[in-house]
Write a protein that holds these residues in place. Structure first.
Motif, short mmCIF file in Angstrom:
data_model
loop_
_atom_site.label_atom_id
_atom_site.label_comp_id
_atom_site.label_asym_id
_atom_site.label_seq_id
_atom_site.Cartn_x
_atom_site.Cartn_y
_atom_site.Cartn_z
N THR A 1 35.05 58.26 34.92
CA THR A 1 35.29 56.90 34.45
C THR A 1 33.99 56.22 34.04
N VAL A 2 33.01 56.38 34.91
CA VAL A 2 31.72 55.76 34.61
C VAL A 2 31.13 56.32 33.33
N LEU B 1 26.13 44.51 31.99
CA LEU B 1 27.46 44.73 31.43
C LEU B 1 28.08 46.01 31.97
N GLN B 2 27.25 47.04 32.05
CA GLN B 2 27.76 48.32 32.57
C GLN B 2 28.23 48.17 34.01
N ARG C 1 32.69 47.65 37.92
CA ARG C 1 33.43 46.87 38.92
C ARG C 1 34.88 46.69 38.51
N LEU C 2 35.08 46.34 37.24
CA LEU C 2 36.44 46.11 36.73
C LEU C 2 37.26 47.39 36.79
N LEU D 1 40.70 48.20 38.81
CA LEU D 1 41.89 48.77 38.14
C LEU D 1 42.40 49.99 38.92
N ARG D 2 41.42 50.85 39.30
CA ARG D 2 41.79 52.06 40.06
C ARG D 2 42.49 51.69 41.36
N GLU D 3 41.90 50.68 42.01
CA GLU D 3 42.44 50.24 43.29
C GLU D 3 43.89 49.76 43.14
N GLN D 4 44.07 48.96 42.10
CA GLN D 4 45.41 48.41 41.85
C GLN D 4 46.39 49.53 41.55
#
Length: 236
Positions: free
Chosen positions: A181-182, A148-149, A154-155, A159-162
């Motif tokens: 973030t992590v 899950l982590q 990855r998500l 988001l950052r990329e977008q």
DNA sequence: CAGCTAACCTATTCACAGT
DNA sequence: ACTGTGAATAGGTTAGCTG
């Protein structure tokens, strides 16, 4: 009063072994004993002492008995019967004890001791099983958490990329700290319950290594199976 | 309620059997 | 000789009974 056992208040268990004192059974059918050399079996009658002379005599007998005293293992057929009885019911009532005593040619005290030791072994096995069950559960949950982590990371990266693309196209650039973030993700996952101190940066490593420490209260509140010692015997 | 008894428990000792 | 296993012991706790 039953003379077979628990008469310690009257006969102290001093060295050498005085077992035959409280092993004495009025149902003296020890002759069909497959284990005839039971310690002190020859002098059991001497345990019923009434005078100091008789007591002295008993002590003498005991001295010689202890010299030839040999601890014998129960025979396989005796153990088989005891096992069968144990599987039926792990506790021993007097009737069953006397019945087994007669059937197997053992002293009632020996039956009681065998059951006591058997319960101890059974309980240890149960604990072992419980440990492995809990460990398996822990490993499963731990790997699930890890997955899950990773998915959350990855998500977040997507988001950052977008966001980055949006801001670049808009002529605005905002730097985001990946590590932060992590970390926040990790806190979100387990922070609220207080299972693991969020200030500890080694938490993830600790969990995957199986060294996750958590308060006893939390452990007790977990929905883990309880030992069923009083329910059914464990059949190895 | 106190004292006694029987049965239970855990921890330990000790003898035996297998290596 | 060493070690693991199991029978037996030591000492403590608890529940039930009785005076």
């Amino acid at each position: 009063m039953e003379w077979n056992e628990s008469t310690r208040s009257f006969v102290p268990r001093a060295e050498p072994s005085l077992s035959f004192f409280y092993n004495y059974s009025s149902s003296s059918n020890n002759h069909n004993n497959s284990n005839p050399s039971y310690p002190g079996s020859e002098v059991k009658e001497a345990a019923l002492v009434e005078t100091p002379q008789e007591l002295l005599h008993a002590m003498e007998e005991m001295k010689y008995a202890s010299q030839r005293e040999k601890k014998k293992r129960l025979t396989s057929s005796q153990i088989e019967s005891l096992e069968r009885s144990f599987q039926e019911e792990i506790k021993l009532d007097t009737d069953r004890k006397m019945k087994l005593s007669r059937e197997l040619g053992l002293q009632p005290r020996q039956i009681a001791v065998w059951f006591q030791n058997r319960r101890t072994r059974w309980k240890a096995k149960q604990l072992e099983h419980l440990y492995f069950a809990l460990k398996q559960e822990f490993d499963l949950i731990s790997s699930e958490k890890h997955k899950l982590q990773e998915e959350v990371m990855r998500l977040k990266a997507r988001l950052r990329e977008q966001a980055f693309r949006t801001h670049v196209s808009a002529g605005v650039y905002t730097e985001m700290c990946g590590a932060e973030t992590v970390e926040s993700t990790s806190e979100m996952l387990h922070g609220s319950k207080g299972m693991i101190s969020s200030s500890n940066n080694n938490n993830n490593q600790q969990i995957t290594d199986g060294y996750c420490s958590f308060p006893v209260e939390d452990h007790q509140n977990n929905n883990v199976p309880l030992p069923n010692w009083a329910v059914a015997p464990y059949c190895p």
